[in-house]
Design a protein around this motif. Structure first.
Motif, PDB file in Angstrom:
ATOM      1  N   LEU A 130      31.973  43.166  32.241  1.00 47.68           N
ATOM      2  CA  LEU A 130      33.008  41.958  32.933  1.00 47.68           C
ATOM      3  C   LEU A 130      33.125  41.107  31.776  1.00 47.68           C
ATOM      4  O   LEU A 130      34.444  41.072  31.173  1.00 47.68           O
ATOM      5  CB  LEU A 130      32.388  41.022  33.769  1.00 47.68           C
ATOM      6  CG  LEU A 130      32.404  41.814  35.586  1.00 47.68           C
ATOM      7  CD1 LEU A 130      31.596  41.038  36.442  1.00 47.68           C
ATOM      8  CD2 LEU A 130      33.690  42.087  35.402  1.00 47.68           C
ATOM      9  N   ALA A 131      32.821  40.864  30.927  1.00 49.14           N
ATOM     10  CA  ALA A 131      32.857  40.105  29.182  1.00 49.14           C
ATOM     11  C   ALA A 131      33.786  41.076  28.892  1.00 49.14           C
ATOM     12  O   ALA A 131      34.558  40.458  27.580  1.00 49.14           O
ATOM     13  CB  ALA A 131      31.477  39.642  28.399  1.00 49.14           C
ATOM     14  N   GLU A 139      39.624  49.303  28.041  1.00 54.63           N
ATOM     15  CA  GLU A 139      38.508  50.721  27.441  1.00 54.63           C
ATOM     16  C   GLU A 139      37.248  50.650  27.381  1.00 54.63           C
ATOM     17  O   GLU A 139      36.764  51.546  27.839  1.00 54.63           O
ATOM     18  CB  GLU A 139      39.463  51.281  26.183  1.00 54.63           C
ATOM     19  CG  GLU A 139      41.309  51.123  26.755  1.00 54.63           C
ATOM     20  CD  GLU A 139      41.933  50.204  25.428  1.00 54.63           C
ATOM     21  OE1 GLU A 139      42.749  49.963  26.221  1.00 54.63           O
ATOM     22  OE2 GLU A 139      41.123  48.949  25.705  1.00 54.63           O
ATOM     23  N   ALA A 140      36.865  49.143  25.987  1.00 52.63           N
ATOM     24  CA  ALA A 140      35.132  49.402  26.267  1.00 52.63           C
ATOM     25  C   ALA A 140      34.928  48.610  27.732  1.00 52.63           C
ATOM     26  O   ALA A 140      33.578  49.433  28.292  1.00 52.63           O
ATOM     27  CB  ALA A 140      35.099  48.503  25.556  1.00 52.63           C
ATOM     28  N   ALA A 141      35.480  48.075  28.029  1.00 53.84           N
ATOM     29  CA  ALA A 141      35.106  47.845  29.259  1.00 53.84           C
ATOM     30  C   ALA A 141      34.196  49.102  30.086  1.00 53.84           C
ATOM     31  O   ALA A 141      33.742  48.984  31.244  1.00 53.84           O
ATOM     32  CB  ALA A 141      35.117  46.966  30.376  1.00 53.84           C
ATOM     33  N   ILE A 228      40.292  48.584  35.206  1.00 54.92           N
ATOM     34  CA  ILE A 228      40.547  48.059  36.495  1.00 54.92           C
ATOM     35  C   ILE A 228      39.241  48.374  38.009  1.00 54.92           C
ATOM     36  O   ILE A 228      38.102  48.009  37.873  1.00 54.92           O
ATOM     37  CB  ILE A 228      41.436  47.273  36.970  1.00 54.92           C
ATOM     38  CG1 ILE A 228      42.059  46.078  36.233  1.00 54.92           C
ATOM     39  CG2 ILE A 228      40.677  46.321  38.287  1.00 54.92           C
ATOM     40  CD1 ILE A 228      43.043  45.394  36.402  1.00 54.92           C
ATOM     41  N   ILE A 229      39.675  49.810  37.991  1.00 54.78           N
ATOM     42  CA  ILE A 229      38.752  50.379  38.717  1.00 54.78           C
ATOM     43  C   ILE A 229      37.679  50.613  38.497  1.00 54.78           C
ATOM     44  O   ILE A 229      36.745  50.823  39.185  1.00 54.78           O
ATOM     45  CB  ILE A 229      39.827  51.820  38.605  1.00 54.78           C
ATOM     46  CG1 ILE A 229      41.314  51.318  40.317  1.00 54.78           C
ATOM     47  CG2 ILE A 229      39.043  52.787  39.833  1.00 54.78           C
ATOM     48  CD1 ILE A 229      42.302  51.933  40.192  1.00 54.78           C
ATOM     49  N   ALA A 230      37.621  50.835  37.221  1.00 57.20           N
ATOM     50  CA  ALA A 230      36.295  51.288  36.757  1.00 57.20           C
ATOM     51  C   ALA A 230      35.125  51.002  37.021  1.00 57.20           C
ATOM     52  O   ALA A 230      34.127  50.625  37.310  1.00 57.20           O
ATOM     53  CB  ALA A 230      35.932  51.811  34.985  1.00 57.20           C
ATOM     54  N   VAL A 231      35.627  49.164  36.350  1.00 58.65           N
ATOM     55  CA  VAL A 231      34.377  48.010  36.859  1.00 58.65           C
ATOM     56  C   VAL A 231      34.492  48.041  37.575  1.00 58.65           C
ATOM     57  O   VAL A 231      33.023  47.797  38.151  1.00 58.65           O
ATOM     58  CB  VAL A 231      34.966  46.711  36.008  1.00 58.65           C
ATOM     59  CG1 VAL A 231      34.322  45.651  36.477  1.00 58.65           C
ATOM     60  CG2 VAL A 231      35.531  47.464  34.479  1.00 58.65           C
ATOM     61  N   MET A 232      36.001  47.670  38.637  1.00 58.49           N
ATOM     62  CA  MET A 232      35.261  47.555  40.611  1.00 58.49           C
ATOM     63  C   MET A 232      34.361  48.131  40.378  1.00 58.49           C
ATOM     64  O   MET A 232      32.918  47.886  41.594  1.00 58.49           O
ATOM     65  CB  MET A 232      36.327  47.721  40.933  1.00 58.49           C
ATOM     66  CG  MET A 232      37.817  46.154  40.312  1.00 58.49           C
ATOM     67  SD  MET A 232      38.759  46.684  41.471  1.00 58.49           S
ATOM     68  CE  MET A 232      38.693  47.201  43.891  1.00 58.49           C
ATOM     69  N   LEU A 233      34.081  49.829  40.371  1.00 62.53           N
ATOM     70  CA  LEU A 233      33.726  50.905  40.949  1.00 62.53           C
ATOM     71  C   LEU A 233      31.810  50.370  40.529  1.00 62.53           C
ATOM     72  O   LEU A 233      31.128  50.912  41.278  1.00 62.53           O
ATOM     73  CB  LEU A 233      33.957  51.838  40.728  1.00 62.53           C
ATOM     74  CG  LEU A 233      33.302  53.285  41.010  1.00 62.53           C
ATOM     75  CD1 LEU A 233      32.794  53.008  42.587  1.00 62.53           C
ATOM     76  CD2 LEU A 233      33.757  54.431  41.311  1.00 62.53           C
ATOM     77  N   PHE A 234      31.605  50.201  39.220  1.00 64.15           N
ATOM     78  CA  PHE A 234      30.672  50.097  38.986  1.00 64.15           C
ATOM     79  C   PHE A 234      30.060  48.760  39.685  1.00 64.15           C
ATOM     80  O   PHE A 234      28.486  48.967  40.018  1.00 64.15           O
ATOM     81  CB  PHE A 234      30.892  49.178  37.451  1.00 64.15           C
ATOM     82  CG  PHE A 234      29.549  49.369  36.745  1.00 64.15           C
ATOM     83  CD1 PHE A 234      28.467  50.257  36.998  1.00 64.15           C
ATOM     84  CD2 PHE A 234      29.096  48.961  35.257  1.00 64.15           C
ATOM     85  CE1 PHE A 234      27.091  50.229  36.482  1.00 64.15           C
ATOM     86  CE2 PHE A 234      27.927  48.742  34.273  1.00 64.15           C
ATOM     87  CZ  PHE A 234      26.955  49.430  35.218  1.00 64.15           C
TER      88      PHE A 234
END
Length: 258
Positions: A130-131, A139-141, A228-234
């Motif tokens: 998130l940071a 991309e890093a997130a 966004i989808i990647a972080v949401m899923l995590f």
């Protein structure tokens, strides 16, 4: 119009009735019935962010299993409705991009709920993702999120390590009608782990692809929407992992008390 909670006044959860209770709960519309608290037994069969979203289980499963968009724990009910009403996949991703700041706050709130010490390492990784996202490093997130996601999946699905086909199969399973929450949380795996072999001429997937990101890293695939989808899923899976850990803890406490 009055909404009637079928579980009102009940003190036990009869499994055989959960499916009909769930269908009744799914009919709750805050615009029609006013704001009502989540019924005490609702978490036994549903996820908190579904309360009042007015979507059917099939609607939610379509978002997760066909479009790869998480529906469990995040986003909130308003975004779920907007996503379901949006047109094709690109339209749905555009909804996420437009709500980026809101989704980031929702993700942070869900991580705050993960207090079980067994998930503390994953929560820290989620906060770092998130940071990075907040600092503009989408991309890093996304890469951190996908790398951290996989180790959790093997713990909560019992799939063998590196069994990507098994994770894809698990994501594609049909949920049962009375306890659908866990399967809806895992449903995005159906597209996340879809086969992708560019050396065989496979086209780049439209949906977020784990194989594309971690093996080939095409930066155009790491679009703002897919990140966004990647972080949401995590975050969604971390929150589901917390539920899993809490269930184990309660079982251990019950066994110790016997």
């Amino acid at each position: 119009m009055t909404f009637v909670d079928p579980s009102a006044g009940r003190h036990q959860v009869p499994l055989r009735e959960l499916e009909s209770w769930g269908l009744a709960w799914d009919s709750y519309d805050p615009a029609v019935h006013g704001e009502l608290p989540i019924p005490a037994f609702y978490p036994a069969a549903r996820v908190a962010n579904w309360w009042g979203c007015t979507l059917s289980l099939d609607d939610l499963l379509d978002l997760a299993q066909v479009h790869g968009i998480p529906v469990a724990w995040v986003p909130d009910r308003a975004l779920l409705r907007t996503l379901a009403a949006a047109g094709d996949h690109d339209d749905k991703v555009a909804v996420l991009v437009a709500a980026e700041s809101k989704i980031r706050v929702l993700c942070s709130d869900r991580l705050d709920e993960c207090t079980n010490e067994w998930v503390s390492g994953e929560v820290e990784a989620g906060r770092k993702a998130l940071a990075a996202w907040s600092d503009g490093h989408h991309e890093a997130a996304a890469c951190l999120a996908l790398a951290g996601l996989e180790q959790i999946l093997y713990r909560i699905t019992w799939a063998k390590p590196r069994s990507h086909a098994e994770l894809r199969r698990i994501g594609a399973e049909k949920p049962n009608g009375y306890l659908p929450a866990r399967q809806h949380a895992l449903a995005p795996l159906a597209t996340l782990y879809a086969k992708y072999y560019p050396e065989n001429g496979d086209p780049m997937p439209d949906n977020l692809s784990r194989h594309a990101v971690l093996h080939h890293l095409p930066l155009d695939h790491l679009s703002p929407g897919n990140c966004i989808i990647a972080v949401m899923l995590f975050v969604s899976i971390i929150r589901q992992y917390h539920e899993h850990a809490e269930e184990i803890r309660q079982d251990m406490i019950a066994q110790a008390a016997d």
